[in-house]
Design a protein around this motif. Structure first.
Motif, PDB file in Angstrom:
ATOM      1  N   HIS A 135      31.559 -14.677  25.530  1.00 36.83           N
ATOM      2  CA  HIS A 135      32.991 -14.723  25.218  1.00 36.83           C
ATOM      3  C   HIS A 135      33.376 -13.713  24.142  1.00 36.83           C
ATOM      4  O   HIS A 135      34.209 -13.988  23.290  1.00 36.83           O
ATOM      5  CB  HIS A 135      33.415 -16.132  24.771  1.00 36.83           C
ATOM      6  CG  HIS A 135      32.982 -17.204  25.708  1.00 36.83           C
ATOM      7  ND1 HIS A 135      33.506 -17.345  26.962  1.00 36.83           N
ATOM      8  CD2 HIS A 135      32.047 -18.174  25.582  1.00 36.83           C
ATOM      9  CE1 HIS A 135      32.925 -18.373  27.561  1.00 36.83           C
ATOM     10  NE2 HIS A 135      32.032 -18.887  26.760  1.00 36.83           N
ATOM     11  N   GLY A 136      32.744 -12.547  24.167  1.00 34.42           N
ATOM     12  CA  GLY A 136      33.018 -11.534  23.160  1.00 34.42           C
ATOM     13  C   GLY A 136      34.428 -10.984  23.227  1.00 34.42           C
ATOM     14  O   GLY A 136      35.093 -10.797  22.213  1.00 34.42           O
ATOM     15  N   ILE A 137      34.903 -10.733  24.433  1.00 35.65           N
ATOM     16  CA  ILE A 137      36.232 -10.141  24.581  1.00 35.65           C
ATOM     17  C   ILE A 137      37.318 -11.174  24.292  1.00 35.65           C
ATOM     18  O   ILE A 137      38.292 -10.910  23.586  1.00 35.65           O
ATOM     19  CB  ILE A 137      36.386  -9.522  25.988  1.00 35.65           C
ATOM     20  CG1 ILE A 137      35.395  -8.358  26.119  1.00 35.65           C
ATOM     21  CG2 ILE A 137      37.808  -9.051  26.216  1.00 35.65           C
ATOM     22  CD1 ILE A 137      35.293  -7.769  27.481  1.00 35.65           C
ATOM     23  N   SER A 138      37.154 -12.394  24.829  1.00 32.87           N
ATOM     24  CA  SER A 138      38.194 -13.411  24.614  1.00 32.87           C
ATOM     25  C   SER A 138      38.257 -13.873  23.164  1.00 32.87           C
ATOM     26  O   SER A 138      39.286 -14.372  22.711  1.00 32.87           O
ATOM     27  CB  SER A 138      37.949 -14.608  25.536  1.00 32.87           C
ATOM     28  OG  SER A 138      36.726 -15.241  25.213  1.00 32.87           O
ATOM     29  N   SER A 139      37.177 -13.719  22.423  1.00 29.89           N
ATOM     30  CA  SER A 139      37.204 -14.141  21.015  1.00 29.89           C
ATOM     31  C   SER A 139      38.000 -13.178  20.143  1.00 29.89           C
ATOM     32  O   SER A 139      38.275 -13.469  18.986  1.00 29.89           O
ATOM     33  CB  SER A 139      35.785 -14.260  20.470  1.00 29.89           C
ATOM     34  OG  SER A 139      35.205 -12.982  20.334  1.00 29.89           O
ATOM     35  N   ARG A 140      38.373 -12.034  20.668  1.00 26.95           N
ATOM     36  CA  ARG A 140      39.115 -11.053  19.879  1.00 26.95           C
ATOM     37  C   ARG A 140      40.629 -11.270  19.930  1.00 26.95           C
ATOM     38  O   ARG A 140      41.338 -10.754  19.096  1.00 26.95           O
ATOM     39  CB  ARG A 140      38.807  -9.656  20.380  1.00 26.95           C
ATOM     40  CG  ARG A 140      37.352  -9.280  20.191  1.00 26.95           C
ATOM     41  CD  ARG A 140      37.149  -7.841  20.501  1.00 26.95           C
ATOM     42  NE  ARG A 140      35.817  -7.346  20.584  1.00 26.95           N
ATOM     43  CZ  ARG A 140      34.779  -7.642  19.858  1.00 26.95           C
ATOM     44  NH1 ARG A 140      34.860  -8.533  18.947  1.00 26.95           N
ATOM     45  NH2 ARG A 140      33.614  -7.073  20.037  1.00 26.95           N
ATOM     46  N   PHE A 141      41.111 -11.987  20.897  1.00 27.57           N
ATOM     47  CA  PHE A 141      42.554 -12.130  21.053  1.00 27.57           C
ATOM     48  C   PHE A 141      43.026 -13.467  20.503  1.00 27.57           C
ATOM     49  O   PHE A 141      42.409 -14.498  20.729  1.00 27.57           O
ATOM     50  CB  PHE A 141      42.941 -11.998  22.528  1.00 27.57           C
ATOM     51  CG  PHE A 141      42.553 -10.672  23.096  1.00 27.57           C
ATOM     52  CD1 PHE A 141      43.258  -9.530  22.753  1.00 27.57           C
ATOM     53  CD2 PHE A 141      41.466 -10.541  23.946  1.00 27.57           C
ATOM     54  CE1 PHE A 141      42.906  -8.306  23.257  1.00 27.57           C
ATOM     55  CE2 PHE A 141      41.105  -9.316  24.457  1.00 27.57           C
ATOM     56  CZ  PHE A 141      41.827  -8.194  24.110  1.00 27.57           C
ATOM     57  N   GLY A 142      44.144 -13.448  19.751  1.00 30.15           N
ATOM     58  CA  GLY A 142      44.717 -14.666  19.188  1.00 30.15           C
ATOM     59  C   GLY A 142      43.974 -15.186  17.979  1.00 30.15           C
ATOM     60  O   GLY A 142      44.228 -16.285  17.512  1.00 30.15           O
ATOM     61  N   LYS A 143      43.060 -14.435  17.442  1.00 33.44           N
ATOM     62  CA  LYS A 143      42.273 -14.846  16.274  1.00 33.44           C
ATOM     63  C   LYS A 143      42.604 -13.918  15.111  1.00 33.44           C
ATOM     64  O   LYS A 143      43.094 -12.821  15.302  1.00 33.44           O
ATOM     65  CB  LYS A 143      40.775 -14.753  16.575  1.00 33.44           C
ATOM     66  CG  LYS A 143      40.334 -15.425  17.848  1.00 33.44           C
ATOM     67  CD  LYS A 143      40.334 -16.913  17.710  1.00 33.44           C
ATOM     68  CE  LYS A 143      39.622 -17.578  18.858  1.00 33.44           C
ATOM     69  NZ  LYS A 143      40.389 -17.901  19.995  1.00 33.44           N
ATOM     70  N   LYS A 144      42.310 -14.356  13.928  1.00 34.15           N
ATOM     71  CA  LYS A 144      42.532 -13.514  12.747  1.00 34.15           C
ATOM     72  C   LYS A 144      41.184 -13.006  12.243  1.00 34.15           C
ATOM     73  O   LYS A 144      40.749 -13.312  11.145  1.00 34.15           O
ATOM     74  CB  LYS A 144      43.248 -14.308  11.657  1.00 34.15           C
ATOM     75  CG  LYS A 144      44.657 -14.667  12.038  1.00 34.15           C
ATOM     76  CD  LYS A 144      45.388 -15.248  10.886  1.00 34.15           C
ATOM     77  CE  LYS A 144      46.809 -15.532  11.281  1.00 34.15           C
ATOM     78  NZ  LYS A 144      47.691 -15.682  10.190  1.00 34.15           N
ATOM     79  N   ARG A 145      40.522 -12.237  13.082  1.00 37.53           N
ATOM     80  CA  ARG A 145      39.220 -11.686  12.717  1.00 37.53           C
ATOM     81  C   ARG A 145      39.416 -10.402  11.929  1.00 37.53           C
ATOM     82  O   ARG A 145      40.254  -9.571  12.263  1.00 37.53           O
ATOM     83  CB  ARG A 145      38.399 -11.414  13.964  1.00 37.53           C
ATOM     84  CG  ARG A 145      37.956 -12.682  14.644  1.00 37.53           C
ATOM     85  CD  ARG A 145      37.198 -12.425  15.894  1.00 37.53           C
ATOM     86  NE  ARG A 145      36.206 -11.374  15.763  1.00 37.53           N
ATOM     87  CZ  ARG A 145      35.305 -11.125  16.681  1.00 37.53           C
ATOM     88  NH1 ARG A 145      35.258 -11.837  17.778  1.00 37.53           N
ATOM     89  NH2 ARG A 145      34.447 -10.149  16.521  1.00 37.53           N
ATOM     90  N   THR A 146      38.612 -10.228  10.900  1.00 33.57           N
ATOM     91  CA  THR A 146      38.755  -9.036  10.067  1.00 33.57           C
ATOM     92  C   THR A 146      38.209  -7.792  10.741  1.00 33.57           C
ATOM     93  O   THR A 146      38.596  -6.680  10.388  1.00 33.57           O
ATOM     94  CB  THR A 146      38.038  -9.219   8.724  1.00 33.57           C
ATOM     95  OG1 THR A 146      36.668  -9.520   8.972  1.00 33.57           O
ATOM     96  CG2 THR A 146      38.667 -10.328   7.921  1.00 33.57           C
TER      97      THR A 146
END
Length: 191
Positions: free
Chosen positions: A144-155
């Motif tokens: 889930h590398g790609i989906s974890s990038r959207f809608g999150k506040k990752r630095t």
């Protein structure tokens, strides 16, 4: 104790605490404390049996900051300086003090050069580096590398666009250089 509008209750005295809590204050008398002899302050009693410790042998000239007169008595020997990265490290220690940014920037650049040298050295072995499996590219699709990038506040999203360039560019350049060398050899062979 929570903050309240009223005055806080006064701290109980030692006698009140001793009456309320069984065994309270058992270590108030220094004679009853097992660590008291060790708690005495004596700056001359270091426990060392030497004035200056025995020095570790230098197998090669070690890097040492210009601020320090001597190396520490014991130092690491697991990674001796080698190649261009070793020359860069020696230059950083010989030329600049640890208080200068140039010292640390050269050391950081030497780490990157050392990584490149290690990758190139791996091509001379039976098990060269594999950029696909060793960089974690496959986990982008299976974990889930790609989906974890959207809608999150990752630095790490701010520099995400340049990550493929930093990771892939050296490999692409090496592949291009190998292809160019093969083409030159092929042309020379035909002539």
């Amino acid at each position: 104790m929570p903050y309240t509008a009223g005055r806080p209750e006064p701290t109980p005295s030692s006698e009140e605490l001793r009456a309320r809590i069984p065994g309270w204050g058992a270590d108030l008398d220094p004679k009853d404390r097992p660590a008291v002899p060790r708690e005495r302050f004596d700056p001359d009693a270091s426990g060392a049996h030497w004035d200056f410790p025995e020095r570790q042998e230098e197998k090669w000239p070690r890097e040492r900051s210009v601020e320090h007169k001597l190396l520490p008595p014991v130092f690491g020997t697991s990674c001796p300086p080698k190649g261009l990265s070793g020359a860069m490290r020696k230059f950083a220690y010989r030329k600049y003090s640890e208080g200068r940014a140039a010292h640390w920037l050269i050391l950081i650049a030497a780490d990157r050069v050392d990584a490149g040298e290690s990758h190139l050295r791996s091509f001379l072995t039976l098990h060269p580096d594999n950029p696909v499996t060793e960089t974690g590219v496959l986990s982008e699709f299976s974990r889930h590398g790609i989906s974890s990038r959207f809608g999150k506040k990752r630095t790490d999203l701010s520099h995400q666009w340049i990550d493929p360039v930093i990771i892939g560019a050296p490999w692409a350049l090496a592949a291009g250089a190998a292809g160019a060398a093969a083409a030159i050899l092929w042309r020379r062979r035909r002539v």
